[in-house]
Design an enzyme around this catalytic site. Sequence first.
Site: not given
Ligand code: ADP
Ligand code: MG
Length: 485
Positions: A72, A74-76, A101, A188
């Site tokens: 995955g 995202g922006t951050f 992450k 969000d």
């Molecule tokens: P951001 O703050 O960059 O948006 P996220 O926490 O939303 O970061 O994570 C980005 C992506 O990573 C999510 O949309 C998902 O697809 C994947 N992801 C995040 N956490 C998990 C998790 N616990 N299990 C599986 N995929 C995850």
């Molecule tokens: Mg996100």
Amino acid sequence: MSRIRGIEAKLIKIQKDRLPDLDSRSNKYVEIKKKNEESFEYKSDVENDQITDLLLKLPKLTKIFDVHKKIGEGTFSSVYLGSLKQHAALPDVQKRWFAIKHLVPTAHPARIEHELRCLRDMGGKDNVIGVELCLRNLDTIVFVMPYIPHRKFSEYLGDMDAEEVRQYMYALLVALRHVHSFGVIHRDVKPSNFLYDRENRRYLLVDFGLAQRASSEPPPAALEAPRKRPRELDECTNDAKRMALDLSLGARGAAAAPVAPRRPFLPKVQIPKHNIPKVNPGACGCAGAGGVCTACAARPAARAPRAGTQGFRPPEVLLKSPRQGTRVDTWAAGVVLASLLTARYPFFRAADDVSALAELADLLGTEPLRRAAHALGRRIVTSSRRRGLCLRKLAARLRGPAPPPAPPPAPPPCAHCRLPAPHCLCRDDARPADAIDAAATVAGFPDAAFALAAKLLEPLPAERYSAQRALDHPFLAAPAPRSGE
Ligand code: ADP
Ligand code: MG
Ligand code: ZN
């Protein structure tokens, strides 16, 4: 840390590993890169380099985890799939999987700390993601969280039936009720932050990167409970409060600041004295005119938290109202429900706040939106009146077959849109959108699902349903009748 299981680690006060010196670093780089490339998952060169770089910058991660691939972005952050090194010999089904992450190094430390505290204090319960471990070396920070397999929303929203939609929305609102009980707004809520393991019907609300203390609401029960609050929770909420204040700095000191007369609904912002135009009460007449008068042009821009994702922002955020609470999240849940009912994602597509308001006016009607704006101390001026659309008709149209061309002579057209009945999508005058016809189904969904959507997509936050009220709504409280029953 008590929440961290099975792995030796220190949360927050992570030992700072020193980076190896340059020579050994380059040897190490080659070694890690080679190992990484030999792993079985397909990865692009860029992805390979990113993983190698991360492992190199965070030697502790390499000691504990195998990092397999990026899952995955995202922006951050970038998120990677990981498993325990000690499970390397086990078959995949027996391994414990993690989402790792990696936060962008430019993220503000306070923001990262706040996200971590939210995960730790609220997570691991009621479909809310928890954190297993946090590792840091210099500006490289990762959160290690349980992994949940999931697919993209767009891949399944079209084939979810009424019962699956009910379960999905129920799980989302349970997660929101939990978060809101801490007095926290997620800010969000959207499908890519609500992960759905369809095979096992498991759900996880993730991403507290924008979470904020709901400052405009009374202290929630969870925080008033007589039991001693953990110190961390206090800090978490204080941090969030601080963040909320930072984001709406313009509102500070407003009480003392003189503002233009006859504008009681204007945002309370500090205006330098010499900048205050002399306006006769009621003299401004630029509303509806082609242009902006000097008095209005001199007014400072409204400032309010607007963190979130376009398409999921409620009217109070789009209108920059400083009064924002947990209903910001239930609105977003309403947008998700509208997506599920109409099989359209994204449901709203506007690129900026003004177009987003125009989209809301199209759906809700200009009058309800104008009234909500007025209650929030804002004024909306539109060049035309919109009646608003009927979500039931919209879902039937978008999911069902196209209506046959109207046979001549055409039935009497709708008085509002002038289209023949099968083509009209106008709001029903005779029946409120939140009324429930228990016997009716629309596009395969019980009528109650649309009634709930109307309660979540209520423009005025004070009247919008909370997560708890939504959970008590007939659509979620009872299993949906099977089609044909
Ligand atoms: P951001 O703050 O960059 O948006 P996220 O926490 O939303 O970061 O994570 C980005 C992506 O990573 C999510 O949309 C998902 O697809 C994947 N992801 C995040 N956490 C998990 C998790 N616990 N299990 C599986 N995929 C995850
Ligand atoms: Mg996100
Ligand atoms: Zn019509």
